[in-house]
Write an enzyme that holds these catalytic residues in place. Structure first.
Site, short mmCIF file in Angstrom:
data_model
loop_
_atom_site.label_atom_id
_atom_site.label_comp_id
_atom_site.label_asym_id
_atom_site.label_seq_id
_atom_site.Cartn_x
_atom_site.Cartn_y
_atom_site.Cartn_z
N TYR A 1 11.69 49.19 -61.77
CA TYR A 1 10.62 50.09 -61.33
C TYR A 1 10.14 51.03 -62.43
CZ TYR A 1 10.74 49.14 -56.36
OH TYR A 1 10.62 48.55 -55.14
N LYS B 1 24.26 44.55 -57.82
CA LYS B 1 24.26 43.09 -57.95
C LYS B 1 24.93 42.76 -59.29
CE LYS B 1 22.99 39.03 -56.52
NZ LYS B 1 23.83 38.36 -55.51
N ASP C 1 23.78 41.67 -51.75
CA ASP C 1 23.50 40.70 -50.68
C ASP C 1 24.53 40.83 -49.55
OD1 ASP C 1 24.88 39.90 -52.95
OD2 ASP C 1 24.68 37.77 -52.54
N ASP D 1 15.40 50.25 -52.50
CA ASP D 1 14.09 50.09 -51.88
C ASP D 1 14.20 49.12 -50.70
OD1 ASP D 1 11.41 50.17 -51.42
OD2 ASP D 1 10.84 48.90 -53.11
#
Ligand code: NAP
Length: 414
Positions: free
Chosen positions: A161, A227, A281, A305
């Protein structure tokens, strides 16, 4: 300064200040700048500010009072001053440390990507804080929405971002591709490229804020969501720096999940905060399957987000979701929805998002009594099925209230 945007600073209020340890000093009559917002913003602000004033009055019986001070951004600022975000508004937020705002129109063209993003950048509001809790009676897509009660701390300044992107075929992308090729990476020549910076500084200050919040609010679990199994030097590093910070700065208070299982029989010791981590996830499954095992989630920008909106949807949608953007020098509490312009000045819109952002603001100021009164009022009003159109159309047997009437009901129910 004695005035901002030509409006004198109220003489009957005093400034909130922040000390060198980041603690807020809040006087009994704090001046709080507000941005009314565009579109439905004025209706929402009228209703919300009445709820805030009523709750403060009820909690402190005149001993404390907020002195509201209007500052300008968005269409109102453009009409008055020819600027979407006057410098005076930014300076006022810096000066008074805490502000609250309604939704703002994103200007089309004209050099500003988004007023919200600009405010976050210029004030370095690095933590996007999104609490997600269920209000009894709100239609939700899962069987037990009440089991999810989390606060998401999303890093707000880094990650993909950060806005460092090169379009396919551009001169800049060619430079990046040749540098990568020199380093032995063969990336397809017709690629666009985005860069994902995640720093020690950015990660540690976010996790520090999440742990401090847990301690201040009596929560005992902080989960780092990343992640890092795939992106080791960015997301994986975020996790590692998070654990490192917990060890360096909170050794007396924080225990790891491993410690809890190996040394404490699987129970978090009284007065301690457990830190653990989950791969992003898996976290999306966990909030559905074992929601009550999580309290505070700290995460880099992109995961945060996605996760904030998914969690908000799980408890019945975004209409009631509050938010805050917090940094070391200032904090802005705000609606998470947009300006919904087709409902402007109709007194129908749901003001819940700004009202609940106010709850966060009063928690931030340590005026906990006010937050509790507002939560009571909102909870009871929704239980009574007295709601604005957006909830009424999904609830059996509900009474449809106007924006102003919803505020009246909350005040009555505090
Ligand atoms: P939006 O303003 O959020 O509205 C989309 C729809 O969401 C509305 O038509 C309404 O649905 C529902 N909705 C939004 N807020 C609601 C509320 N308080 N109560 C009940 N329903 C609500 O999104 P948009 O139309 O895409 O954006 C309009 C402008 O807002 C744009 O300029 C956008 O850039 C800006 N924006 C600002 C912010 C911000 O300031 N934080 C955030 C997002 C967008 P129904 O019509 O089905 O009732």
């Amino acid at each position: 300064m004695t005035s901002y945007n030509g409006l004198p600073v109220p003489e009957d209020g005093a400034k909130i200040t922040i000390d060198s340890n980041g603690n807020l000093n809040v006087p009994n009559n704090p001046i709080i700048p507000f941005i009314e917002g565009d579109g439905t913003g004025p209706d929402i602000w009228k209703a919300s500010s009445r709820v805030f004033d009523a709750a403060v009055e009820k909690a402190y019986n005149g001993a404390r009072r907020v002195v509201w001070y209007e500052i300008f951004a968005g269409e109102k600022a453009y009409t008055k001053f020819g600027e979407w975000l006057p410098n005076d508004s930014v300076e006022a937020i810096k000066e008074f440390c805490v502000a609250i705002k309604g939704p703002l129109t994103t200007p089309v063209g004209g050099g500003i990507r988004s007023l919200n993003v600009t405010l976050r950048q210029v004030l370095d509001l690095y933590a996007c804080v999104r609490p997600v809790r269920y209000f009894d009676g709100v239609p939700a897509p899962v069987k037990h929405p009440e089991k999810l009660d989390v606060i998401i701390f999303r890093e707000n300044t880094e990650d993909v971002y950060a806005g460092i992107e090169f379009s396919a075929g551009s001169e800049k992308v060619q430079k990046v591709l040749s540098l990568l090729s020199e380093m032995g990476y063969n990336v397809r020549q017709d690629s666009g490229i985005g860069i994902k910076p995640i720093s020690i500084t950015g990660s540690k200050r976010l996790v520090r804020r999440a742990i401090n919040y847990a301690i201040a609010q009596g929560k005992n679990r902080v989960t780092l969501v990343h992640k890092g199994n795939i992106m080791k030097f960015t997301e994986g590093a975020f996790r590692d720096w998070g654990y490192q910070l917990a060890k360096e700065e909170f050794a007396d208070t924080v225990v790891t999940e491993d410690d809890v299982y190996t040394k404490h029989d699987g129970r978090i010791p009284e007065g301690k905060v457990m830190i653990n981590d989950r791969i992003a996830d898996s976290m999306f499954q966990q909030v559905l399957i074992r929601p009550d095992e999580y309290q505070i989630l700290a995460t880099p920008n992109l995961n945060g987000d996605y996760l904030s909106d998914a969690c908000a949807a799980q408890v019945g949608g975004l209409g009631l979701a509050p938010g805050a953007n917090i940094g070391d020098i200032a904090a802005i509490f705000e609606a998470t929805h947009g300006t919904a312009p087709k409902y402007a000045d109709k007194d129908v819109i749901n003001p819940g998002s700004v009202i609940l952002s106010g709850v966060m603001m009063f928690e931030h100021m340590d005026w906990q009594e006010v937050s509790r009164l507002i939560i009571n009022g909102v909870t009871k009003t929704i239980q009574q099925k007295r709601v604005t159109y957006d909830l009424e159309r999904q609830m059996q047997g509900a009474t449809k209230l106007k924006t102003s009437e919803f505020a009246d009901a909350i005040i009555e129910n505090m």
